[in-house]
Scaffold this active site. Sequence first.
Site: not given
Ligand code: ATP
Length: 176
Positions: A42, A123
Amino acid sequence: MKDDSLRLFFALRCPPRLAEAITTWRDDLHLPGRPVATANLHLTLVFLGQQPLTQLPTLLSLAASVQVPVFDLHLDHLGRFNNGLLYLAPSRPPEALQGLAQGLRDALQEAGIRLDDRPFRAHLSLLRRCPRLPDDATPSFDWPVSHFGLFASEQSAHGSHYRQLQHWPLRPNEAP
Ligand code: ATP
Ligand code: MG
């Protein structure tokens, strides 16, 4: 996880056949790291973090008010962030993509929802904890983007799962 809140983000979910092609291409690079599951590919537009369920009606209605035309995303850049995340990106992000992310941010801020002020950096995450970029890689994937969604990020025994709560179509191009 708290049951009165969800970890939310607005995103473009990669269509299944394209996601399959991208992860096959990624796997053929034979790089070390933790691969992102094909179904999880995504592009995050705005990350909201933990939000109370009571906020959902506001989020659904503000998303419906964002009007952006459909666009094509040409993923032709392979990059790696300092934290070891390997990603695909468009080297020239289309204006409509920026418009969609900014339109959502503006509507969220207007609704009093606090967001961090990190600039939007389009990205598609491919591989975590990847130690290096490959010597030569020339990705070229075309993604016709026709809608965006609101997702809840949930943890399962198999890792993160993104549940789409709702999606909205982009404005079709007018016939010439
Ligand atoms: P995991 O954290 O389990 O490795 P993930 O990072 O894909 O997986 P989430 O942390 O729930 O899952 O994030 C969901 C989406 O939001 C991802 O695309 C992640 O890059 C983005 N994201 C997470 N935290 C932030 C943040 N603090 N600022 C911007 N984008 C974020
Ligand atoms: Mg994360």
